[in-house]
Design a protein around this motif. Structure first.
Motif, mmCIF file in Angstrom:
data_model
loop_
_atom_site.group_PDB
_atom_site.id
_atom_site.type_symbol
_atom_site.label_atom_id
_atom_site.label_comp_id
_atom_site.label_asym_id
_atom_site.label_seq_id
_atom_site.Cartn_x
_atom_site.Cartn_y
_atom_site.Cartn_z
ATOM 1 N N GLY A 1 44.794 -7.915 37.905
ATOM 2 C CA GLY A 1 45.874 -7.896 38.887
ATOM 3 C C GLY A 1 46.644 -6.604 38.972
ATOM 4 O O GLY A 1 47.547 -6.475 39.804
ATOM 5 N N ARG A 2 46.297 -5.623 38.151
ATOM 6 C CA ARG A 2 47.024 -4.356 38.164
ATOM 7 C C ARG A 2 46.210 -3.302 37.420
ATOM 8 O O ARG A 2 45.237 -3.609 36.726
ATOM 9 C CB ARG A 2 48.392 -4.503 37.508
ATOM 10 C CG ARG A 2 48.321 -4.954 36.048
ATOM 11 C CD ARG A 2 49.696 -5.254 35.490
ATOM 12 N NE ARG A 2 50.525 -4.052 35.455
ATOM 13 C CZ ARG A 2 51.860 -4.071 35.398
ATOM 14 N NH1 ARG A 2 52.497 -5.232 35.407
ATOM 15 N NH2 ARG A 2 52.549 -2.949 35.361
ATOM 16 N N LEU A 3 46.634 -2.044 37.562
ATOM 17 C CA LEU A 3 46.038 -0.948 36.810
ATOM 18 C C LEU A 3 47.153 0.045 36.500
ATOM 19 O O LEU A 3 47.827 0.541 37.410
ATOM 20 C CB LEU A 3 44.926 -0.263 37.602
ATOM 21 C CG LEU A 3 44.259 0.955 36.936
ATOM 22 C CD1 LEU A 3 43.646 0.583 35.589
ATOM 23 C CD2 LEU A 3 43.200 1.564 37.853
ATOM 24 N N THR B 1 38.525 -4.319 38.015
ATOM 25 C CA THR B 1 39.678 -4.316 37.103
ATOM 26 C C THR B 1 40.875 -5.000 37.754
ATOM 27 O O THR B 1 41.563 -5.820 37.134
ATOM 28 C CB THR B 1 40.040 -2.877 36.705
ATOM 29 O OG1 THR B 1 38.918 -2.265 36.059
ATOM 30 C CG2 THR B 1 41.233 -2.852 35.763
ATOM 31 N N LEU B 2 41.110 -4.685 39.018
ATOM 32 C CA LEU B 2 42.220 -5.308 39.747
ATOM 33 C C LEU B 2 41.988 -6.806 39.927
ATOM 34 O O LEU B 2 42.920 -7.610 39.792
ATOM 35 C CB LEU B 2 42.393 -4.631 41.102
ATOM 36 C CG LEU B 2 42.870 -3.172 41.057
ATOM 37 C CD1 LEU B 2 42.683 -2.513 42.405
ATOM 38 C CD2 LEU B 2 44.330 -3.104 40.624
ATOM 39 N N ASP B 3 40.748 -7.181 40.216
ATOM 40 C CA ASP B 3 40.438 -8.608 40.384
ATOM 41 C C ASP B 3 40.683 -9.381 39.095
ATOM 42 O O ASP B 3 41.172 -10.513 39.117
ATOM 43 C CB ASP B 3 38.981 -8.787 40.820
ATOM 44 C CG ASP B 3 38.726 -8.335 42.248
ATOM 45 O OD1 ASP B 3 39.710 -8.171 43.007
ATOM 46 O OD2 ASP B 3 37.549 -8.130 42.603
ATOM 47 N N HIS C 1 46.442 2.137 43.935
ATOM 48 C CA HIS C 1 46.885 0.982 43.155
ATOM 49 C C HIS C 1 47.767 1.366 41.967
ATOM 50 O O HIS C 1 48.262 0.483 41.256
ATOM 51 C CB HIS C 1 45.660 0.213 42.650
ATOM 52 C CG HIS C 1 44.664 -0.071 43.728
ATOM 53 N ND1 HIS C 1 44.855 -1.059 44.677
ATOM 54 C CD2 HIS C 1 43.482 0.541 44.042
ATOM 55 C CE1 HIS C 1 43.824 -1.065 45.517
ATOM 56 N NE2 HIS C 1 42.987 -0.116 45.155
ATOM 57 N N ASN D 1 38.028 -1.947 41.583
ATOM 58 C CA ASN D 1 38.184 -3.249 42.233
ATOM 59 C C ASN D 1 38.047 -4.396 41.244
ATOM 60 O O ASN D 1 38.824 -5.371 41.273
ATOM 61 C CB ASN D 1 37.144 -3.411 43.344
ATOM 62 C CG ASN D 1 37.376 -2.471 44.513
ATOM 63 O OD1 ASN D 1 38.462 -1.896 44.647
ATOM 64 N ND2 ASN D 1 36.375 -2.300 45.352
ATOM 65 N N ALA E 1 41.500 4.846 42.277
ATOM 66 C CA ALA E 1 42.617 4.205 41.568
ATOM 67 C C ALA E 1 43.970 4.490 42.199
ATOM 68 O O ALA E 1 44.885 3.652 42.139
ATOM 69 C CB ALA E 1 42.627 4.661 40.108
#
Length: 291
Positions: free
Chosen positions: A125-127, A120-122, A172, A118, A169
């Motif tokens: 914006g991506r993974l 990392t995405l915040d 996403h 979460n 993960a």
């Protein structure tokens, strides 16, 4: 220029040394090479975002630096006690013009693994690349010497966390994403003093191949790296001092590998150009037979 792989890095005998787990690179003699002076990127991962567990030291640190030099932004997961190493790699990543997100905490908890994804995405914006690399290792001469707590910690850190992180993960990861797991040559040549560690590394290899088949239909590649003896804090925290002195002497190249020598394997698996490579287990082990 070509280099002689037998003599380009320190060879045994080494000084026996001890640190409490997880250990710090700066306290090792000699210090590991993470590729600061040798790894040169060429934009293979430009625009990608990677999450690397255990990215503060050892193999994970070399991978984090290589990924940054290939153009990726990097989230680094590490234990609180490794903050010194984490700050060092963050500075190196940022010196390459890439962004680094430091994520302290213990991945043995499913909630922490979800939080890593979460955050990392915040932040980014991506993974695009998940590297399940963090591990625990301790040695015991006899089965009776392995405590229940150590047994549980091996599996919680090395295999359960990989499951939690991969599961968190997956929603996403888009087609083209990559998962890279750190296994070990121990899955085929398990030392008698590393029973639980070797068992978890065999499980990681099995999970890797299974997930490669399961996720192929989603366009997500899953591969694994099988390191041989590598000069990392694991050596001084998870092996007896006497064994440290001769580490790597029994492999054909006659020495342990350095983290920098592993980085290219992870870049290869993350590189979109290698889109037909999935379900592979790559041994980087100084020539140890793996048949």
């Amino acid at each position: 220029m070509p280099v002689d792989p037998r003599h380009c890095y320190p060879q045994p005998p080494f000084e026996g040394q001890t640190q409490p787990f997880p250990g710090l690179s700066a306290k090792m003699t000699p210090e590991p090479d993470y590729g600061e002076k040798t790894y040169r990127g060429s934009g293979k991962l430009t625009g990608q975002v990677a999450l690397i567990t255990g990215g503060d030291s050892g193999i994970g640190r070399a991978v984090a630096l290589a990924f940054a030099r290939e153009g990726a932004d990097v989230a680094v997961s590490y234990l609180d006690s490794e903050s010194q190493d984490a700050k060092e790699i963050a500075g190196q990543i940022e010196a390459e013009g890439r962004r680094c997100l430091l994520l302290p905490g213990d991945i043995r908890e499913a909630a922490q693994c979800q939080a890593l994804v979460n955050k990392t995405l915040d932040a980014f914006g991506r993974l695009d690349v998940l590297v399940n690399n963090a591990a625990f290792q301790s040695w015991a001469e006899h089965l009776e010497d392995i405590t229940d707590e150590d047994w549980q910690r091996h599996f919680d850190t090395n295999t359960h966390a990989m499951f939690y992180l991969t599961k968190a993960a997956l929603p996403h990861l888009k087609p083209g994403a990559s998962i890279i797991n750190t296994s070990s040559v121990n899955l085929k040549t398990p030392p008698k003093i590393l029973v639980p560690y070797s068992m978890t590394k065999a499980a990681i290899a099995n999970f890797t191949v299974s997930m490669a088949q399961q996720l192929a239909s989603r366009g997500i590649r899953v591969n694994g790296v099988m390191p041989g003896p590598i000069w990392t804090p694991f050596i001084v925290t998870g092996m007896p001092e006497e064994a440290q002195k001769s580490i790597g002497s029994d492999v054909p190249l006659g020495r342990p590998g350095q983290p920098a020598e592993l980085a290219g394997a992870y870049v290869y698996f993350a590189d979109p150009l290698n889109s037909y490579t999935t379900g592979a287990l790559l041994a980087v082990n100084g020539g140890m037979p793996m048949l």
